[in-house]
Scaffold this motif. Sequence first.
Motif: not given
Length: 647
Positions: A185-199, A225-228, A305-314
């Motif tokens: 019944g206790q909501p949890q903060t979701m704020e960190q989700n804002k830093f998953l993509f392009s961070a 729209r891109h990844i690295v 290009d790197v810093e704005t990418a949604l995420f990296c795939v190695c």
Amino acid sequence: MHTSQGPETTPSMPGAMPGATPGASPKVTASATVPTGTGEPAPAAAATTSTFAHEDVLPRVPLPTLEESCQRFLAWCAPLLTAEELADTEAEVAAFAAADGPGQALQAALATYDASDGVHSWLDTFWPYRYLGRRDRIALNANFFFLFKDAAQLQVQRAAGLIAGAVHYKRQLDQELVPPIVQRGQPQTMEQNKFLFSATRIPGTVQDTVRAPYTEGWPGPSPARHIVVFHRGAMFRLDVLGPDGVPHSLDDVEAGLHAVLEMGAEPPAPDTSVGHLTTMARAEWAAARQSLLACHPRNADALDDVETALFCVCLEDFAPADIQHTCDELLYGDRGNRWFDKALSLIVFADGQAGINVEHCELDGTTVLSFVDAVLGTPADEHSRRSGATDQGAPTPRPIVFELDQALRGQVRSAADAFAAYGEATATCTVPFADFGANTAKSLRVSPDAFVQLAYQLAHQRAKGRLGATYESIATRSYRRGRTEAMRVVTPEIQRFVAAMEDPAADAATRRAALRTAADQHVARAKECQLGQAPEQHLWELELIQRRRGEALGITEQPALYRSPGWRIMRDDYLSTSSAPSAHIQHFGFGSTSSRCIGVAYVLLPDRFNVYLSTPRPVAAEMHTFATRLREAVGELRELLGEEQEN
């Protein structure tokens, strides 16, 4: 990630959220989505609550009183101190907290800050200092990893599926369709989700910064729209969303990844893989980044290009030899094939094994686990369908090329060599328990996390001949922008438990009683931490206020409390522990936090228990002895409690 802690991921009981029943999973209210004609996912049934709806109504992290934290601090450090050290510490605490002591003025300043407009928590300045202020390398020292469950897929198929899942999650997040986590019944903060993509973490001379969406300089979700994609040290920009924002189909993404493998078949010229620079100490990397920008105008575009990418795939060009090798590669594998400053880097090996490396400054393990569970909990083709992905033709990879002069090439080479040596100076070990899990502990009527923490203490005593400061991370996501609390595990009850186990004269009943008392106290302390009732971060922030504003407050010298035996010894970890409970991962890991510390990252699930240990090479022998003693301790404690049920 910190001075003396490992990645903070869960509360002491494996429920992942404060207030969880031991072994429980976070409760979420699911919201299915179906594609529309435009490719925009529409909710099949409206989400109960939008992702960030609770953020402004969550309770604030409570600010402890000075007296509360001083009392707790003395109680927490006492088991680690001699009588003389405790007396010295008590004297310094009394002077600090006295009516005319520095603690009163520092506490008043913190209370004023906490009540200021725009401040979400008294920890608002603490977290940037703790994570972004560290000046050593974050690769291996701060970033953490998860090794995913096997999927029996080829490399490109696995990578494309992970990309599809991540893109689907990102599009749900953009529309705030990711249901907020609610625990009892206790909501949890979701704020960190804002830093998953392009961070992306940006190195600084004195303190780093974060380039991310949902900020004043970049309002709202990322439009990228891109990844690295990395392969053999080369970098490629690959669009995974079309010009209108519709995701590419799985076939499109697979074709794009095949093109990357073809274009990257020949590795780049020696000493040109700029990803190596992200392994440097932060101020050194900040200087190298400025040199990159000054070297050629094209480098600014490459960094963008790197810093704005949604995420990296190695994409790796090899298959690890075994599980431990796989974990090590996820933690500190390099060859220029990483950008350790990127929030999320999905890593896929030649045999299809996969995992993730996470930059820690804005993300704790609970948030990343929710993301991983969402990605891996649904088949890739279903992610693709729900996201509205369409065939648009294979996206064309575009090489990301940096122009480097001889000085920069020399820095790339020296960074690569230094990090390789640093990795070699790290010893690791995996300790699997296929026949023990949270259900086993619960069948013995003991908290699963308390059980394994007591096993760690007993194993450490037997491996090193002593107990030592032990850290465990405790999630505090029930509070506004809550992250974690620092729990110190060693209590007087644990001391008595270990003494009883080591006393040949102690009978089984005495040992069981000591075990249960210690486990109960462990659970009680963990609950206090979940409620923000812990001393370390509070007292640490008061010290930081003195550093920042001491002159204005008339406190020109560091209070002696912070040089006391209690403060130094309590925070000098022998064990740094953290748990990541998810059925979708095999192992979780992070680097050691000091020259004599053993990092203990563990996945404790109903039917299994996997541990990843790391420590500096000089402590390797003790680490392997600890692993052996841990296996013995788990069996011994299990047998001890089992005998009680038989009688």
